[in-house]
Design an enzyme around this catalytic site. Structure first.
Site, PDB file in Angstrom:
ATOM      1  N   ARG A   1       0.863  -1.189   0.000  1.00 51.19           N
ATOM      2  CA  ARG A   1       0.000   0.000   0.000  1.00 51.19           C
ATOM      3  C   ARG A   1       0.894   1.231   0.000  1.00 51.19           C
ATOM      4  O   ARG A   1       2.108   1.106   0.121  1.00 51.19           O
ATOM      5  CB  ARG A   1      -0.908  -0.018   1.224  1.00 51.19           C
ATOM      6  CG  ARG A   1      -0.107  -0.085   2.516  1.00 51.19           C
ATOM      7  CD  ARG A   1      -0.957   0.076   3.753  1.00 51.19           C
ATOM      8  NE  ARG A   1      -0.120  -0.007   4.940  1.00 51.19           N
ATOM      9  CZ  ARG A   1      -0.554   0.204   6.169  1.00 51.19           C
ATOM     10  NH1 ARG A   1      -1.803   0.495   6.380  1.00 51.19           N
ATOM     11  NH2 ARG A   1       0.272   0.123   7.195  1.00 51.19           N
TER      12      ARG A   1
ATOM     13  N   ASN B   1      -3.770   7.804   3.226  1.00 52.03           N
ATOM     14  CA  ASN B   1      -3.347   7.328   4.544  1.00 52.03           C
ATOM     15  C   ASN B   1      -1.844   7.435   4.660  1.00 52.03           C
ATOM     16  O   ASN B   1      -1.117   7.034   3.755  1.00 52.03           O
ATOM     17  CB  ASN B   1      -3.775   5.871   4.748  1.00 52.03           C
ATOM     18  CG  ASN B   1      -3.668   5.451   6.195  1.00 52.03           C
ATOM     19  OD1 ASN B   1      -4.379   5.971   7.050  1.00 52.03           O
ATOM     20  ND2 ASN B   1      -2.757   4.543   6.490  1.00 52.03           N
ATOM     21  N   GLU B   2      -1.407   8.008   5.738  1.00 53.76           N
ATOM     22  CA  GLU B   2       0.028   8.078   6.054  1.00 53.76           C
ATOM     23  C   GLU B   2       0.915   8.264   4.827  1.00 53.76           C
ATOM     24  O   GLU B   2       1.720   7.392   4.489  1.00 53.76           O
ATOM     25  CB  GLU B   2       0.449   6.829   6.838  1.00 53.76           C
ATOM     26  CG  GLU B   2      -0.165   6.769   8.217  1.00 53.76           C
ATOM     27  CD  GLU B   2       0.426   5.680   9.105  1.00 53.76           C
ATOM     28  OE1 GLU B   2       0.967   4.691   8.566  1.00 53.76           O
ATOM     29  OE2 GLU B   2       0.348   5.820  10.330  1.00 53.76           O
TER      30      GLU B   2
ATOM     31  N   CYS C   1       9.662   8.339  -5.120  1.00 51.24           N
ATOM     32  CA  CYS C   1       9.591   7.612  -6.392  1.00 51.24           C
ATOM     33  C   CYS C   1      10.628   8.204  -7.345  1.00 51.24           C
ATOM     34  O   CYS C   1      10.770   9.420  -7.438  1.00 51.24           O
ATOM     35  CB  CYS C   1       8.190   7.732  -6.977  1.00 51.24           C
ATOM     36  SG  CYS C   1       8.023   6.961  -8.596  1.00 51.24           S
TER      37      CYS C   1
ATOM     38  N   CYS D   1       8.571  11.379 -12.183  1.00 45.41           N
ATOM     39  CA  CYS D   1       9.032  12.110 -11.000  1.00 45.41           C
ATOM     40  C   CYS D   1      10.328  12.859 -11.305  1.00 45.41           C
ATOM     41  O   CYS D   1      10.515  13.991 -10.857  1.00 45.41           O
ATOM     42  CB  CYS D   1       9.202  11.161  -9.819  1.00 45.41           C
ATOM     43  SG  CYS D   1       7.605  10.637  -9.148  1.00 45.41           S
TER      44      CYS D   1
ATOM     45  N   GLU E   1      -4.978   7.607  15.227  1.00 49.21           N
ATOM     46  CA  GLU E   1      -4.840   6.167  15.452  1.00 49.21           C
ATOM     47  C   GLU E   1      -4.040   5.932  16.722  1.00 49.21           C
ATOM     48  O   GLU E   1      -3.131   6.701  17.049  1.00 49.21           O
ATOM     49  CB  GLU E   1      -4.065   5.500  14.301  1.00 49.21           C
ATOM     50  CG  GLU E   1      -4.791   5.431  12.995  1.00 49.21           C
ATOM     51  CD  GLU E   1      -3.942   4.715  11.933  1.00 49.21           C
ATOM     52  OE1 GLU E   1      -3.040   3.925  12.293  1.00 49.21           O
ATOM     53  OE2 GLU E   1      -4.177   4.967  10.739  1.00 49.21           O
TER      54      GLU E   1
ATOM     55  N   GLU F   1      -2.526  -7.648   9.091  1.00 50.13           N
ATOM     56  CA  GLU F   1      -2.834  -7.032  10.386  1.00 50.13           C
ATOM     57  C   GLU F   1      -3.843  -7.826  11.211  1.00 50.13           C
ATOM     58  O   GLU F   1      -4.508  -7.277  12.091  1.00 50.13           O
ATOM     59  CB  GLU F   1      -3.281  -5.582  10.168  1.00 50.13           C
ATOM     60  CG  GLU F   1      -2.102  -4.744   9.700  1.00 50.13           C
ATOM     61  CD  GLU F   1      -2.403  -3.280   9.458  1.00 50.13           C
ATOM     62  OE1 GLU F   1      -3.543  -2.980   9.065  1.00 50.13           O
ATOM     63  OE2 GLU F   1      -1.497  -2.462   9.646  1.00 50.13           O
TER      64      GLU F   1
ATOM     65  N   PHE G   1      -3.428  -9.809  13.559  1.00 53.36           N
ATOM     66  CA  PHE G   1      -3.131  -9.869  14.998  1.00 53.36           C
ATOM     67  C   PHE G   1      -2.822  -8.498  15.594  1.00 53.36           C
ATOM     68  O   PHE G   1      -2.288  -8.395  16.692  1.00 53.36           O
ATOM     69  CB  PHE G   1      -1.997 -10.855  15.277  1.00 53.36           C
ATOM     70  CG  PHE G   1      -2.395 -12.271  14.929  1.00 53.36           C
ATOM     71  CD1 PHE G   1      -3.404 -12.910  15.632  1.00 53.36           C
ATOM     72  CD2 PHE G   1      -1.789 -12.938  13.869  1.00 53.36           C
ATOM     73  CE1 PHE G   1      -3.799 -14.201  15.298  1.00 53.36           C
ATOM     74  CE2 PHE G   1      -2.174 -14.225  13.536  1.00 53.36           C
ATOM     75  CZ  PHE G   1      -3.184 -14.870  14.243  1.00 53.36           C
TER      76      PHE G   1
HETATM   77  C1  GLA Z   1      -0.671   2.743  10.497  1.00 51.62           C
HETATM   78  C2  GLA Z   1      -1.746   2.718   9.428  1.00 51.62           C
HETATM   79  C3  GLA Z   1      -2.873   1.801   9.730  1.00 51.62           C
HETATM   80  C4  GLA Z   1      -2.386   0.522  10.349  1.00 51.62           C
HETATM   81  C5  GLA Z   1      -1.602   0.859  11.574  1.00 51.62           C
HETATM   82  C6  GLA Z   1      -1.104  -0.340  12.337  1.00 51.62           C
HETATM   83  O1  GLA Z   1      -0.765   3.747  11.392  1.00 51.62           O
HETATM   84  O2  GLA Z   1      -2.241   3.985   9.138  1.00 51.62           O
HETATM   85  O3  GLA Z   1      -3.560   1.536   8.522  1.00 51.62           O
HETATM   86  O4  GLA Z   1      -1.602  -0.171   9.438  1.00 51.62           O
HETATM   87  O5  GLA Z   1      -0.469   1.578  11.205  1.00 51.62           O
HETATM   88  O6  GLA Z   1      -0.447   0.031  13.513  1.00 51.62           O
HETATM   89 ZN    ZN Z   2       7.096   8.522  -9.938  1.00 49.47          ZN
END
Ligand code: GLA
Ligand code: ZN
Length: 675
Positions: free
Chosen positions: A117, A155-156, A161, A166, A315, A363, A365
């Site tokens: 991802r 997300n995050e 690249c 790029c 989170e 994920e 666990f």
């Molecule tokens: C990150 C991601 C989440 C998940 C958590 C697990 O913060 O944003 O999608 O993978 O880690 O700790």
């Molecule tokens: Zn690129």
């Protein structure tokens, strides 16, 4: 001071987290149960749609929003709001198969395979186009639903690249930065060295691992570019969403002191700061208090990215994570302590990753509110529900702010420059640790410092600490002079003001750009010590501070010498100085000393800034949030034993009882005292 409630719909704290119903679409029984469990846990908001692309668009052009719509509506009917995420954090297989340009190229120029991802190319026109299509549809279908209170972009964000798209954009970025004049770039990067001269922008490549990595200016500009390009991608998503629903605020979740992106440059593009907090509780290298204080520093960094607004803890793990070196359980009581710490430090949300554990994959666990057992009678569920209750009790504190008169200057670009510079000691540079150590020392004296960029407005501060400010952004020297002139207390350290924004050394004495006048010293040489080497700063009263790692040899122009070196060939020469400048004082500490040794200096600065010292019992931390309607002092006990805190008056919202002079905190206990 006005109240700055993040979400008027939830007139209090947000409690919830990432919810992935797309993993359970074939289990309506579980989806139904989720809602009743959420209510039991006091959850009032969930984050939906992170990584849902394949469920929303299983094949190109075929969209399925009905399941998501039904869930958002059902949650809303049950009093639970939605943070709606764009799905761009992970790509479905069909997309990569059809448009390989969406996949990144590594620093060796090799195209990634499909998988994982967060690993897409930020420049790929095709990826942007696909993201635009799905984001627009998402906003059209759900953006104006009354249950949707915030967009969560991707997300995050992170990563680099090196693909041709790029590389081309990097060259365009550079052309823009250097006024389309290659000689300006050559000068800034000092390319006359090793025959690195470029004849045109077309010759410039990203810093490939098997290519050019010896031009410091190139390396730094590449990092700047990566932030710019990521932000540009994020803004592209925001533009699409806002073209449909201009009034829904946006955030993007950050990751502590993540080194890949300059969050300070991204902060203005989003409406609120959010971050993901996963401390290593109960580790074998520090005490719980250490972990807590370190986390408080991380919160302060995030809090300071948007002063004047609460932030979000987007989170956190209800029980444990699955990616630490050792995935240890949070001991009973720690969950409440860590959630309350986030609130104490200025967060208006306690959110988890994740609501329910998935059955399979990476994920499965990772901690969640609801375990594979599937019931509400687990330890974790109970602890989460307890936090839900607690957040209700302290709801009046939502929207208030941590307000402080002290700041630590911390720059991402300075950090990158220090990482990359061929100087000092490879293992001992430790810029971040140095900043954190000083922050923690002040925190131990009762000061909850902001952590701001060196070029930010310092008007609200009376005390500023600037550790290792190697790179001076334009205007910073002037900013610091103005600060001291009007009465500010400033301390800088060794390795300050060596280079300008292009990493070119100042001529005529460090610290450059006129700072030698402010501090009244010139640093002539810097000595790097081996890890076991020690020196000392010796003061006239016989007190000594231990010196390790770095020691500058100073010429003093017009500063007062407070302490001198205790040994080596520079024994007796100045190590700590102070210059009165305007109405304030500028201190220079020329060697690396632990914060605990520098306490007398810090106390002097606090006294001059009229900031009272407050020492709390060992293990207790205090943060104060205030606003128009009240002031709330949060006390957290990071020790297993009960402890008593003197000098506390007011109503404890946690117990509902008044505190008259002495607060008793149970082991891992928390109190929120309205004063
Ligand atoms: C990150 C991601 C989440 C998940 C958590 C697990 O913060 O944003 O999608 O993978 O880690 O700790
Ligand atoms: Zn690129």
């Amino acid at each position: 001071m006005e109240k700055t409630i993040l979400f008027p719909q939830i007139a209090g704290f947000v409690h919830g987290g990432d919810y992935n119903p797309d993993q359970w679409l074939d289990r309506p029984d579980i989806l139904e149960e989720d809602v009743s469990l959420m209510k039991k846990a006091g959850v009032n908001c969930v984050t939906l749609g992170v990584f849902s692309w394949a469920a929303l668009e299983p094949v190109e052009g075929e969209f399925h929003f009905e399941w998501l719509e039904e869930i958002v509506e059902n949650l809303y009917q049950n009093g639970i709001y939605t943070v709606l995420s764009t799905p761009s954090g992970a790509r479905p297989a069909w997309l990569d198969a059809a448009y390989p340009e969406a996949m990144r190229m590594s620093a060796r120029g090799v195209r990634d395979h499909h998988g994982g991802r967060h690993n897409h190319c930020m420049s790929s026109p095709k990826y942007r186009e696909m993201v635009e299509i799905i984001d627009r549809k998402l906003a059209q279908r759900l953006g104006s639903h009354p249950g949707v209170i915030l967009y969560h972009i991707s997300n995050e964000f992170g990563g680099e690249c090196y693909c041709p798209h790029c590389a081309k954009r990097f060259r365009e970025y550079l052309a823009e930065r250097y006024d389309h004049d290659i000689e300006k770039l050559n000068h800034a990067w000092w390319t006359s060295f090793w025959s690195h001269h470029y004849n045109s922008f077309d010759q410039v490549e990203p810093p490939f691992e098997n290519g050019e990595r010896s031009v410091m200016g190139l390396n730094l500009d590449w990092k700047r570019f990566t932030t710019w390009s990521t932000n540009d991608f994020m803004e592209h998503e925001i533009r699409v969403l806002h073209s449909v629903t201009p009034d829904v605020p946006v955030t993007a979740n950050f990751m502590r002191l993540f080194g890949g992106l300059d969050y300070r440059k991204m902060a203005p593009s989003i409406d609120m700061i959010s971050w993901d907090n996963y401390p290593t509780y109960h580790n074998d290298w520090g005490t719980l208090e250490d972990t807590m204080v370190e986390t408080a520093f991380q919160h302060a960094v995030m809090r300071s990215l948007k002063r004047g607004k609460p932030f979000m803890m987007m989170e956190s793990a209800p029980g444990l994570v699955n990616w630490h070196r050792v995935n240890k359980l949070k001991r009973p009581g720690i969950h409440r302590l860590s959630c309350l710490q986030a609130i104490a430090c200025g967060s208006d949300t306690v959110q988890y990753f994740q609501w329910r554990k998935g059955r399979g994959s990476y994920e499965q666990f990772h901690g969640a509110v609801v375990d594979h057992l599937g019931t509400d009678d687990t330890r974790i569920f109970r602890e989460v529900a307890e936090v839900g209750d607690l957040l209700q009790k302290i709801a009046p504190a939502a929207g208030t702010l941590v307000q402080t008169r002290a700041a630590l200057l911390f720059d991402w670009e300075n950090r990158w420059a220090i990482w990359d510079v061929k100087a000092l000691g490879e293992q001992t540079k430790r810029y971040e640790d140095t900043c954190r150590n000083i922050w923690e020392t002040f925190f131990g004296l009762g000061v909850d410092m902001d952590v701001v960029g060196s070029d930010e407005n310092l008007d609200q501060y009376d005390l500023v600490v600037a550790p290792m400010l190697y790179l001076l952004q334009p205007g910073v020297a002037g900013n610091l002079k103005k600060f001291v002139e009007r009465g500010g207390q400033l301390v800088a350290t060794y390795f300050t003001g060596y280079v300008d924004e292009n990493l070119l050394c100042y001529l005529g004495g460090f610290p450059g750009d006129g700072l030698t006048d402010l501090f009244g010293v010139i640093s002539e040489e810097i000595d790097s010590l081996y890890p076991t080497d020690r020196n000392a700063v010796v003061f006239p009263d016989g007190k000594q501070w231990e010196v390790k790692d770095f020691a500058e040899i100073l010429r003093v122009k017009d500063a007062k010498v407070l302490g001198v070196y205790g040994s080596d060939f520079y024994e007796g020469t100045p190590a700590v100085t102070c210059k009165e400048y305007g109405k304030g004082k500028a201190y220079y500490v020329a060697a690396r000393c632990e914060g605990k040794h520098m306490v007398p200096l810090f106390e002097q600065m606090m006294a001059d800034a009229q900031i009272p010292v407050r020492r709390l019992p060992q293990g207790v931390e205090c943060h104060v949030r205030s606003g128009e309607e009240g002031t709330y002092a949060f006390y957290l006990n990071a020790r297993e034993e009960e402890t008593k805190v003197p000098g506390v008056q007011g109503l404890d919202l946690v117990t509902g009882s008044r505190v008259e002079g002495e607060l008793t905190l149970p082991g891992y206990g928390v109190a929120v005292v309205s004063v």
